[in-house]
Design a protein around this motif. Structure first.
Motif, short mmCIF file in Angstrom:
data_model
loop_
_atom_site.label_atom_id
_atom_site.label_comp_id
_atom_site.label_asym_id
_atom_site.label_seq_id
_atom_site.Cartn_x
_atom_site.Cartn_y
_atom_site.Cartn_z
N SER A 208 0.83 -1.21 0.00
CA SER A 208 0.00 0.00 0.00
C SER A 208 0.87 1.26 0.00
O SER A 208 0.41 2.33 -0.35
N GLU A 209 2.15 1.10 0.37
CA GLU A 209 3.06 2.26 0.31
C GLU A 209 3.59 2.38 -1.12
O GLU A 209 4.70 2.00 -1.43
N ALA A 210 2.74 2.89 -1.99
CA ALA A 210 3.11 3.00 -3.40
C ALA A 210 2.52 4.29 -3.92
O ALA A 210 1.31 4.46 -3.92
N ASP A 211 3.37 5.21 -4.34
CA ASP A 211 2.86 6.51 -4.80
C ASP A 211 3.80 7.09 -5.85
O ASP A 211 4.62 6.37 -6.43
N GLY B 12 -7.41 -1.16 -2.21
CA GLY B 12 -6.52 -1.00 -1.06
C GLY B 12 -6.80 -2.06 -0.01
O GLY B 12 -7.29 -3.14 -0.32
N THR B 13 -6.51 -1.73 1.23
CA THR B 13 -6.73 -2.64 2.35
C THR B 13 -7.86 -2.08 3.21
O THR B 13 -7.85 -0.90 3.57
N GLU B 42 -6.90 1.73 3.21
CA GLU B 42 -5.53 2.23 3.20
C GLU B 42 -4.93 2.07 1.81
O GLU B 42 -4.95 0.98 1.24
N VAL B 43 -4.43 3.17 1.28
CA VAL B 43 -3.73 3.11 0.00
C VAL B 43 -2.80 4.32 -0.07
O VAL B 43 -3.11 5.38 0.46
N MET B 44 -1.66 4.17 -0.71
CA MET B 44 -0.68 5.25 -0.88
C MET B 44 -0.38 5.96 0.45
O MET B 44 -0.32 7.17 0.51
N LYS B 45 -0.17 5.18 1.49
CA LYS B 45 0.19 5.72 2.82
C LYS B 45 -0.90 6.60 3.42
O LYS B 45 -0.64 7.39 4.32
#
Lengths: 325, 79
Positions: A208-211, B12-13, B42-45
């Motif tokens: 999910s840490e994808a930007d 996302g989650t 949750e997505v992209m922090k």
């Protein structure tokens, strides 16, 4: 004339082809993550390929037009709606003054490029209209769109017509699993033979840490490092190196656990070991990856990378031909 | 009245709680009003609140806490 932002979506920003030339000063190249899609959307509405467009990710914005315009949405399958009526992706359509452009649920890919005839007119910063939000540079006040923003459009030529489209076989989205071709890098010798094999054998999942800064991958086996005495300045963790330049597309693996591919808004240097670099022809595909998607890194050599770059250029040429009238 | 579904706006989650040590936003059987938060994606922090666009009560959650979800995927049924 302007477009009003009724709702901004998750993270919608003004992007063009980017801001090369300042990376050595720590200012990233920015620009659309999927530049083939950005170019396509611009071509469809009769703009120069490098005109500024809106990059939207996962959840589209809602925009109200104050004058007639030709619009195209390319990249992710994010179905456009004009006053609630469906329109095609990868095709140009008309939005009249007073009408609203919104989007249905994302069906495939991650990032859609919304090009409007005339282009998005924000002041260029260091030669580009691209937004670098971390550095508050470019775009609309250096940030993503917000509710209530008014986005100016440039002057459009009169020759633009609706109903142009890019044929299906020229639209590019990642497959399943997504395949990212990569060249082993300068630090390849730092990991064990077993880890060299497992990196390319394993199926990774997008975290999910994808930007726009980088895409993180997980669920593959951790990398093991060959023993060495860490040089001065490299710190004690074996995944650390003496600070070095980070190329666009480089794959760093902090702690040896989760690879991160640096993308358009990345920092230009640091102290993480890099296993290799994703080839330029496949960087657009990363911008279209959703969280949890299966991804494989595929080892290639420089010759293959250059051939792929030529093929991508030819692909773009075929898109140009296809939208000509 | 037929069942309605709350769908995820994003991939996302999915999380049912605002924080790991907090109770879930909604339990099955709870009343839901339009605009109530039923979970987080949750997505992209970032964490994006999922709000109900219908009123009723939660008859069933269709995905589990911390499950991966797709955009448009039904998360809960509202009766």
């Amino acid at each position: 004339m302007p477009v009003k932002v009724i709702s901004p979506g998750l993270a919608t920003s003004v992007q063009d082809l980017g801001r090369p030339g300042y990376y050595h000063l720590g200012i990233p190249i920015s620009g659309g993550m999927d530049r083939l899609a950005l170019r396509s959307a611009n071509l469809l509405v009769g703009n120069a390929e490098g005109a500024a467009a809106l990059e939207t990710v996962f959840l589209g914005p809602e925009l109200e037009f104050t004058e007639d315009a030709i619009v195209a949405v390319a990249g992710a399958e994010l179905p456009p709606l004009v006053d609630g009526e469906p329109r095609e992706t990868w095709a140009s359509f008309k939005v009249k003054a007073g009408q609203r452009l919104s989007f249905n649920y994302l069906e495939a890919g991650a990032r859609a490029y919304i090009a409007v005839s005339g282009g998005i007119d924000v002041p260029p910063a260091l030669g580009s209209r691209s937004t670098y939000a971390l550095g508050a540079l470019g775009g609309l006040e250096g940030r993503n769109l917000q509710v209530g923003d008014v986005v100016a459009l440039g002057e459009s030529g009169n020759s633009v017509r609706e109903g142009r489209s890019v044929p299906g076989h020229l639209r590019r989205l990642p497959g399943t699993p997504a395949e990212l071709r990569a060249i082993p890098g300068l630090y390849w010798h730092r990991i064990t033979e077993e880890s060299k094999a497992s990196f390319f054998d394993d199926t990774w999942k997008v975290a999910s840490e994808a930007d726009r800064i980088g895409y993180r991958f997980q669920k593959g086996r951790s990398l093991n490092f060959n023993e060495r005495t860490q040089p001065f300045g490299a710190g004690s963790d074996p995944s650390n190196i003496v600070d070095s330049c980070y190329p666009y597309g480089s794959i760093q693996v902090p702690g040896g656990t989760e690879p991160i591919v640096l993308h358009r808004d990345a920092v230009s240097g640091g102290g993480y070991f890099m296993v290799g670099t994703v080839i330029s022809a496949d960087m657009d595909l990363i911008g279209q990856l959703q969280p949890n998607m299966d991804t494989k890194f595929v080892e290639v050599d420089l010759e293959t990378a250059l051939a792929a770059r030529r093929e991508r250029r030819n692909h773009l040429e075929r898109i140009r031909e296809s939208v000509k009238e | 009245m037929s069942n309605q579904q709350i769908r995820s706006p994003l991939p996302g989650t999915f999380y049912r709680r605002p924080a790991p040590d907090k109770p879930p936003f909604k339990e099955e059987g709870d009343d839901v009003a339009v605009g109530d938060t039923v979970g987080l994606i949750e997505v992209m922090k970032t964490f994006h609140e999922v709000k109900s666009d219908c009123a009723g009560s939660v008859s069933k959650f269709l995905v589990g806490n911390e499950d991966a979800v797709m955009a448009g995927q039904p998360l809960a049924e509202i009766a």
